[in-house]
Design an enzyme around this catalytic site. Structure first.
Site, PDB file in Angstrom:
ATOM      1  N   ASP A  13      39.382  48.569  31.643  1.00  0.00           N
ATOM      2  CA  ASP A  13      40.618  47.841  31.623  1.00  0.00           C
ATOM      3  C   ASP A  13      41.335  48.418  30.792  1.00  0.00           C
ATOM      4  OD1 ASP A  13      42.617  46.076  31.051  1.00  0.00           O
ATOM      5  OD2 ASP A  13      41.306  44.112  30.838  1.00  0.00           O
ATOM      6  N   HIS A  20      46.683  39.824  31.676  1.00  0.00           N
ATOM      7  CA  HIS A  20      45.595  40.665  32.396  1.00  0.00           C
ATOM      8  C   HIS A  20      45.302  40.561  33.925  1.00  0.00           C
ATOM      9  CE1 HIS A  20      43.187  41.296  28.479  1.00  0.00           C
ATOM     10  NE2 HIS A  20      43.865  40.148  28.154  1.00  0.00           N
ATOM     11  N   ASP A  54      42.138  43.354  36.627  1.00  0.00           N
ATOM     12  CA  ASP A  54      43.080  44.301  35.740  1.00  0.00           C
ATOM     13  C   ASP A  54      41.900  45.724  35.440  1.00  0.00           C
ATOM     14  OD1 ASP A  54      40.969  42.939  34.405  1.00  0.00           O
ATOM     15  OD2 ASP A  54      42.157  42.358  32.869  1.00  0.00           O
ATOM     16  N   ASP A  55      40.898  45.856  36.323  1.00  0.00           N
ATOM     17  CA  ASP A  55      40.284  47.133  35.885  1.00  0.00           C
ATOM     18  C   ASP A  55      40.320  48.089  36.915  1.00  0.00           C
ATOM     19  OD1 ASP A  55      38.220  45.858  33.918  1.00  0.00           O
ATOM     20  OD2 ASP A  55      38.526  44.447  35.154  1.00  0.00           O
ATOM     21  N   TYR A 230      34.023  41.909  20.122  1.00  0.00           N
ATOM     22  CA  TYR A 230      34.311  41.953  21.439  1.00  0.00           C
ATOM     23  C   TYR A 230      35.683  42.339  21.686  1.00  0.00           C
ATOM     24  CZ  TYR A 230      35.117  40.290  26.024  1.00  0.00           C
ATOM     25  OH  TYR A 230      35.376  40.289  27.371  1.00  0.00           O
ATOM     26  N   LYS A 233      35.643  42.181  28.254  1.00  0.00           N
ATOM     27  CA  LYS A 233      34.485  41.769  29.208  1.00  0.00           C
ATOM     28  C   LYS A 233      33.925  43.063  30.018  1.00  0.00           C
ATOM     29  CE  LYS A 233      36.562  38.321  30.927  1.00  0.00           C
ATOM     30  NZ  LYS A 233      37.395  38.109  29.841  1.00  0.00           N
ATOM     31  N   ASP A 235      33.022  43.195  33.295  1.00  0.00           N
ATOM     32  CA  ASP A 235      33.723  43.300  34.670  1.00  0.00           C
ATOM     33  C   ASP A 235      32.975  44.178  35.454  1.00  0.00           C
ATOM     34  OD1 ASP A 235      35.437  41.352  33.662  1.00  0.00           O
ATOM     35  OD2 ASP A 235      37.135  42.831  33.198  1.00  0.00           O
ATOM     36  N   SER A 244      18.425  51.082  57.014  1.00  0.00           N
ATOM     37  CA  SER A 244      17.211  51.970  57.417  1.00  0.00           C
ATOM     38  C   SER A 244      16.012  51.896  56.288  1.00  0.00           C
ATOM     39  CB  SER A 244      17.645  53.362  57.476  1.00  0.00           C
ATOM     40  OG  SER A 244      18.750  53.780  58.567  1.00  0.00           O
ATOM     41  N   ASP A 288      43.141  32.351  34.723  1.00  0.00           N
ATOM     42  CA  ASP A 288      42.628  33.804  34.491  1.00  0.00           C
ATOM     43  C   ASP A 288      41.495  34.017  35.671  1.00  0.00           C
ATOM     44  OD1 ASP A 288      42.335  36.146  32.862  1.00  0.00           O
ATOM     45  OD2 ASP A 288      40.420  35.209  32.191  1.00  0.00           O
TER      46      ASP A 288
END
Ligand code: F6R
Ligand code: MG
Ligand code: MG
Length: 378
Positions: A13, A20, A54-55, A230, A233, A235, A244, A288
Site C-alpha cells: 500500500d 485509503h 488500496d493495495d 504499526y 495492515k 492486507d 488433480s 473503511d
C-alpha cells in the site's frame, strides 16, 4: 538457474486516491512499466499488475526461485517509482509500506508483503490468487482450514485418492517468529487448536503429502512488528494451486460463501465481515470496508500467465477470471453488510473492536496514566 517455476506475489500500500481507497491508475501503469523492463531483460517470464482496495499486487512468474534478490529488487523499484507519483499527487499515505530508504537484498522486513511458491509446472496448472484488504494474514486460516481439513467443504478429501492422503500445514507464530509443520488429517484437531487463536497463529504454507508440491502460500509479514510500530495492515495475499490431487478451484472458493468476521478494518482496530467481490468493486465503501476478499485465476503455461486474452498477447497484458464478480456471491455480500451493520452497532465496544493488544490505534495508556492519581482501591 532453477528448473522449477516460481510465482511471486509482492504487494504494498503506497498511497491512495481519497484516504485509503484505491491506487491511482498512473501508479499501476508505472508498476507495469518497471515489470515490463524486468521481463525485457529476462528476469521475469511474465507479470500481472492488479490491486485490491488500496493495495497494489504484483504477480510475477520466473525461474529464479523464492527469495531471489533481483526479483525482490524489481518489485521494490516498481513500488518506489509509483511512490514518487503518489507523493507528487499528494495522495494519502504515499509510500506507507516503503519502510527503508534503500533496498538491501530482500524485500522481507522492508514493508511490502510477499508470498512465493516454487514448483514443477504440471501438464496443466490452474492457479488462484486471493487478495484481501483491511485485514491480516490469519484471516485466511479459517477458509484454508475448511478447504484442507474439512471434508464437508472439500469432498475431494473423501473421494480423491491423492487429496485423501492429506496435507502438511506450516503454521507461523507471527509474534515470536517461530514455525511448526503439522499433518492433516492425523493432527487436525491440534492444528485447529492453534489456528483458532487468530491473534498469533497463521497458516503460511500447505504441502501435498503425495508429492504434488506446495498447494498454497500466504503472505504473513506482520507489518506492525516488522516496523517496530504499526504502519499499515498486512492486507494479505494467498497463492493457490488447484485440481488433480489438490483442492479443486470450486473447493477453494466454497468457504467464502460463509460470512466470516476478520480483524483489521477501520484504523486496523475493528472486526468486520469478509466481503467477496470483483477487483473493480474492491474500493472500501462502508466504514473503511467491509474487508474485501478478491480472487483472480490464471492457467500457467510454460511460466506464463494465460487468462482470457489471445495466446500471443504481450507479457503482462492479461485478463484473469475474476471469481467473486458474479451474481452468485450477491447473497453473501448482502449478509456481510448485515453482519457489519450488526457489529458496528457496538461502536467502540468489544467485540466490535479488537483486544487491547491488537489495537492499531489506542489512547488507553495515556488515559490510564492521566488517571493514575485518581484511581482508588475498592
Ligand atoms: C486502511 C486504513 C484506515 C486508517 C484510517 C485512519 O488501510 O489504514 O483504516 O487506519 O482511515 O487513518 P489516519 O489515522 O491516517 O487518519
Ligand atoms: Mg491502507
Ligand atoms: Mg490495504
Amino acid at each position: 538457474m532453477s528448473q522449477k517455476v516460481t510465482v511471486s506475489v509482492i504487494k504494498a500500500d503506497i498511497g491512495s486516491v481519497v484516504g485509503h481507497s484505491r491506487p491511482h491508475p498512473s501508479m499501476m501503469e508505472k508498476c507495469r512499466e518497471v515489470l515490463a523492463e524486468g521481463r525485457a531483460c529476462g528476469l521475469l517470464q511474465d507479470f500481472y499488475v492488479t490491486r485490491v482496495g488500496d493495495d497494489i499486487n504484483l504477480l510475477m512468474s520466473h525461474y529464479k526461485g523464492e527469495n531471489c534478490s533481483d526479483i525482490h529488487k524489481l518489485a521494490w523499484d516498481a513500488f518506489s517509482e509509483a511512490t514518487k507519483l503518489a507523493k507528487k499527487m499528494k495522495l494519502y499515505a504515499a509510500g506507507q509500506d516503503i519502510l527503508c530508504d534503500a533496498f538491501s537484498g530482500n524485500i522481507k522486513g522492508a514493508g511490502p508483503g510477499t508470498a512465493e511458491i516454487e514448483f514443477e509446472e504440471r501438464g496443466s496448472e490452474p492457479m488462484l490468487f486471493f487478495m484481501a484488504d483491511k485485514t491480516e494474514p490469519s484471516a485466511y486460516s479459517l477458509p484454508l482450514s475448511r478447504v484442507f481439513l474439512d471434508p464437508f467443504t472439500t469432498t475431494g478429501l473423501v473421494i480423491d485418492p491423492r487429496a485423501k492422503k492429506g496435507f502438511d500445514v506450516e503454521i507461523h507464530d507471527v509474534v515470536d517468529s517461530k514455525k511448526v509443520v503439522m499433518s492433516s488429517p492425523d493432527e487436525t484437531y491440534d492444528i485447529l487448536s492453534l489456528l483458532g487463536d487468530t491473534t498469533r497463529y497463521a497458516i503460511k504454507r500447505i504441502e501435498s503429502r503425495v508429492g504434488l508440491g506446495t498447494a498454497c502460500v500466504v503472505s504473513t509479514d506482520k507489518l506492525n512488528i516488522t516496523a517496530g510500530k504499526y504502519v499499515g495492515k498486512d492486507d494479505p495475499v494467498c497463492i493457490c494451486r488447484a485440481q488433480s490431487g489438490l483442492p479443486a478451484v470450486g473447493e477453494y472458493l466454497q468457504p467464502y460463501m460463509n460470512t466470516m468476521l476478520v480483524a483489521g478494518w477501520m484504523r486496523g482496530s475493528h472486526y468486520g465481515a469478509f466481503y467477496p467481490c470483483a477487483v473493480e468493486d474492491s474500493d472500501p465503501t462502508y466504514f473503511d470496508g467491509p474487508p474485501r476478499i478478491c480472487c483472480i485465476g490464471f492457467q500457467l503455461n510454460e511460466g506464463r500467465f494465460q487468462g482470457l486474452e489471445p495466446m500471443d498477447s504481450a507479457p503482462g497484458d492479461h485478463t484473469p477470471i475474476d471469481f467473486f464478480a458474479g451474481q452468485v456471491w450477491d447473497e453473501v455480500r448482502t449478509e456481510s453488510v448485515k453482519a457489519c451493520k450488526m457489529i458496528r452497532g457496538h461502536g467502540p465496544f468489544m467485540p466490535a473492536i479488537l483486544s487491547p493488544d491488537e489495537m492499531e490505534y489506542t489512547t488507553r495508556p495515556a488515559v490510564l496514566q492521566q488517571l493514575t492519581p485518581r484511581f482508588q482501591d475498592l
